[in-house]
Design an enzyme around this catalytic site. Structure first.
Site, PDB file in Angstrom:
ATOM      1  CG  HIS A   7       3.952  -7.952  -4.394  1.00  0.00           C
ATOM      2  ND1 HIS A   7       4.424  -6.781  -3.854  1.00  0.00           N
ATOM      3  CD2 HIS A   7       2.626  -7.964  -4.144  1.00  0.00           C
ATOM      4  CE1 HIS A   7       3.415  -6.124  -3.289  1.00  0.00           C
ATOM      5  NE2 HIS A   7       2.320  -6.824  -3.459  1.00  0.00           N
ATOM      6  CE  LYS A  26       0.872   6.191  -7.545  1.00  0.00           C
ATOM      7  NZ  LYS A  26       1.887   7.246  -7.465  1.00  0.00           N
ATOM      8  CE  LYS A  83       1.107   4.555   3.773  1.00  0.00           C
ATOM      9  NZ  LYS A  83       1.542   5.949   3.782  1.00  0.00           N
ATOM     10  CG  ASP A  92      -7.801  -4.891  -1.232  1.00  0.00           C
ATOM     11  OD1 ASP A  92      -6.858  -5.675  -1.006  1.00  0.00           O
ATOM     12  OD2 ASP A  92      -8.913  -4.992  -0.674  1.00  0.00           O
ATOM     13  CE  LYS A 123       7.783   8.475   0.406  1.00  0.00           C
ATOM     14  NZ  LYS A 123       6.337   8.459   0.694  1.00  0.00           N
ATOM     15  CB  SER A 148      -1.957   8.032  -6.219  1.00  0.00           C
ATOM     16  OG  SER A 148      -1.379   9.265  -5.875  1.00  0.00           O
TER      17      SER A 148
END
Ligand code: NAD
Length: 488
Positions: free
Chosen positions: A83, A88, A112, A117, A124, A380
Site C-alpha cells: 500500500h 521494508k 509497525k 508513521d 521480511k 532505517s
C-alpha cells in the site's frame, strides 16, 4: 551483528490456559491479534482481508559451493503490503526459519511502519542457514547470490523493497547487499538506498545501531510517565529507581538496558542463554558485558547471584521486565509466575497470546513489540532519506544554527549583564550533529506513537495496548488503501 540460531517462532506447541496445546503458527497468532483489533473498526471485510493477506511471497533456492561440494540454500522474501512503497523489513539468517515465520514478520512490519508513521509497506526476508557454520567468504557468496536473485525478480530497490538487518545479519551483510545491487545498476544514483543498516562509511547513519534499544527505552519511559496508569500498577510515575530485568544482551537488550540504567533505573537482573545474574543493588551493564567477554559467560559476576536457568530470570522480582532475546518466552505455563508490573517487549513475539490473557487478568501492562521495537525501522527510514538526499543530516544547517545561537547568547548577555561561562556558552550554542537529529527524531516518533495508541486504549473499553496498537495500524493502512481509490 545479530546472532541467530534461536528457536523457530512458529509451529510451536503453545500451552493454552485450559492446559491443552494448540499448534497455532506465528502468522496465525499475528492474524488472531489482527482480527481481534479489526472487530473494533468499521472497515469493510474485503478491505480488512486485503490488509491482512501477504501480497507477494517469493520462495527460492540457489546452490552454493561448500566443502568441495554443493549445497542448496532456501531463501524467502515476503512483501506483505504494497500500500506504500518501498516495502521494508529485515533479512534473517537462521537455520530454523520457515515461510510462516517470514510471513508473520513481514505482516508485523506493515503494522509497525504504519504505527510510527514510517511511509513503507511491510516485508521480511530470510535465508535458511546458520551463519556460524559458514566462513565469511561463504556468507559473502550467499548474501550476494541472495541479492542477485532479488534483483532478478524485482524484489529489491530504493523504491521497491528495502531490506535491513535482522537475526544473523548486520552491517557487513548490508554493505554486501548494497554493493551487489549497485553492480547490477551502475547508473542508479540512488542505488545505496536499496538497503539500510549499512556501515556509516557505506551510506549508513549514525545512531542506527543503538536505535531499537533506544526506542525501547523511550517507549518504556513514555509509558511510565502517565501517573494514572502507574497508579493502577501500584507504581510511582517516572523511571527513577524502578527495578529492571532484561533477557538477552544482544543489540536490543544491551542498548535498552544501558539507556534504562542511564535514566536511573536499577538493573537487578540480566539473562543470557547460558544463565542469568541477579543483584538487588543493581548491575552495571558495561561491566557485565566486559565480564562476559573475558570469561565467556555472564555467570560468576562479582557480587551478583547466579540464576542458572535463563527462563527463571523472567520470574525475578522487578518492576519492569524487558524480554529482548527471542519469541515465545512468556507462555501460559510461566505467565502466572511473572512478578514484573510492566513488560516491555524488546523482542518480536516474546509473549504468546495465551500468556497475554493470564497477564491481563493480573493487570500487567504489556508495551507491545509492534510499537516498542519500532526504533530500528524508524532510524532505517532516516537512513533511506539521507541516501536519497545524498547529504548527511544536519550538514546544511549546523554552522548556521551555531552562529545564530551564539549571536542570541551575546544579545542576552548584553541585555542582562550576566556573562555565561565559556563551557556553558559552548553547550548552548551547539548545532545538532547527525546523531542528535536521529535521536531526537526517534524520541519524537516514540512519544507520539505511544500517546496515539494510549488514546485508543483509553477510549475503547476492554482492550489492551497491543489491540490498540493494531487498531491504530489498521486504520492507517485502511486510510492509505482508501486514498489510493482501491477501496472507496
Ligand atoms: P541479537 O542476536 O543481537 O541478541 C539476542 C541475544 O539474546 C543474544 O545475545 C543471545 O545470546 C541472547 N539469547 C539467546 N537465547 C537466550 C535465552 N534463552 N535467554 C537469554 N538470552 C538469550 O538480536 P537482536 O538484534 O538484539 O534481536 C533481539 C530481538 O529483537 C529479536 O526478537 C529481534 O527480531 C527483535 N528486534 C531486533 C531489532 C534490531 O534492530 N536488531 C529490531 C526490531 C526487533
Amino acid at each position: 551483528m545479530a546472532e541467530n540460531g534461536f528457536g523457530a517462532h512458529n509451529q510451536r506447541a503453545i500451552v493454552s490456559m485450559s492446559g491443552s496445546t494448540s499448534q497455532r503458527s506465528f502468522f496465525e497468532n499475528v492474524s488472531l491479534n489482527f482480527d481481534k483489533a479489526a472487530s473494533f473498526t468499521e472497515h469493510p471485510s474485503g478491505l480488512l482481508d486485503q490488509i491482512k493477506a501477504c501480497n507477494s511471497v517469493y520462495h527460492f533456492q540457489f546452490p552454493i559451493q561448500k566443502d568441495g561440494g554443493y549445497e542448496v540454500v532456501q531463501a524467502w522474501r515476503v512483501e506483505h503490503s504494497q500500500h506504500k512503497l518501498p516495502t521494508k523489513g529485515g533479512i534473517r539468517y537462521s537455520e530454523e526459519v520457515n515461510e510462516d515465520e517470514v510471513k508473520a514478520l513481514a505482516a508485523l512490519m506493515t503494522y509497525k511502519c504504519a504505527l510510527v508513521d514510517v511511509p513503507f509497506g511491510g516485508a521480511k526476508g530470510a535465508v535458511k542457514v546458520n551463519p556460524k557454520k559458514y566462513s565469511i567468504a561463504q556468507l559473502q557468496r550467499i548474501t550476494r547470490r541472495y541479492t542477485a536473485e532479488l534483483v532478478r525478480k524485482n524484489f529489491i530497490g530504493p523504491g521497491i523493497d528495502v531490506p535491513a538487518p535482522d537475526y544473523g545479519t548486520g552491517e557487513r551483510e548490508m554493505a554486501w547487499i548494497a554493493d551487489t545491487y549497485s553492480a547490477f545498476h551502475p547508473e542508479a544514483i540512488d542505488a545505496v538506498a536499496c538497503v539500510t543498516g549499512k556501515p556509516v562509511s557505506q551510506g549508513g547513519i549514525r545512531g542506527r545501531r543503538e536505535a531499537t534499544g533506544r526506542g525501547v527505552y523511550f517507549g518504556i519511559r513514555e509509558a511510565s510517565l502517565h501517573a494514572e496508569d502507574m497508579k493502577g500498577l501500584g507504581l510511582t510515575p517516572g523511571l527513577k529507581g524502578k527495578t529492571v530485568v532484561v533477557q538477552g544482551l544482544g543489540n536490543v537488550g544491551y542498548h535498552a538496558a544501558k539507556f534504562l540504567q542511564e535514566a536511573d533505573c536499577v538493573i537487578v537482573g540480566l539473562s543470557e542463554f547460558e544463565g542469568a545474574i541477579y543483584d538487588p543493588q543493581g548491575l552495571d551493564i558495561d561491566r557485565v558485558v566486559k565480564h562476559r567477554k573475558e570469561t565467556k559467560t555472564i555467570l560468576g559476576f562479582p557480587g551478583a547471584k547466579d540464576v542458572p536457568r535463563t527462563l527463571d530470570a523472567l520470574e525475578l522480582e522487578c518492576d519492569i521486565l524487558v524480554p529482548a532475546a527471542l519469541e515465545n518466552q512468556i507462555t501460559a505455563e510461566n505467565a502466572g509466575r511473572i512478578k514484573a508490573k510492566i513488560i516491555g517487549e524488546g523482542a518480536n513475539g516474546p509473549v504468546t497470546p495465551d500468556a497475554e490473557e493470564v497477564l491481563k487478568k493480573r493487570q500487567v501492562l504489556i508495551v507491545p513489540d509492534m510499537y516498542l521495537n519500532a526504533g530500528g525501522v524508524t532510524v532505517s527510514y532516516f537512513e533511506w532519506l539521507k541516501n536519497l538526499q545524498h547529504v548527511r543530516l544536519g550538514r546544511m544547517g549546523k554552522r548556521f544554527t551555531e552562529t545564530s545561537l551564539a549571536q542570541l547568547i551575546i544579545t542576552i548577555e548584553r541585555a542582562t549583564g550576566h556573562k555565561l561561562a565559556p563551557q556553558e556558552k559552548e553547550r548552548l550554542a551547539r548545532g545538532p550533529s547527525e546523531e542528535d537529529l536521529v535521536n531526537s527524531g526517534l524520541e519524537d516518533t516514540m512519544i507520539n506513537a505511544y500517546n496515539e495508541i494510549r488514546e485508543i486504549w483509553k477510549k475503547t473499553p476492554g482492550i489492551d495496548l497491543r489491540t490498540a496498537a493494531f487498531i491504530s495500524a489498521i486504520n492507517k493502512v485502511a486510510t492509505s488503501y482508501m486514498e489510493l481509490g482501491i477501496f472507496p
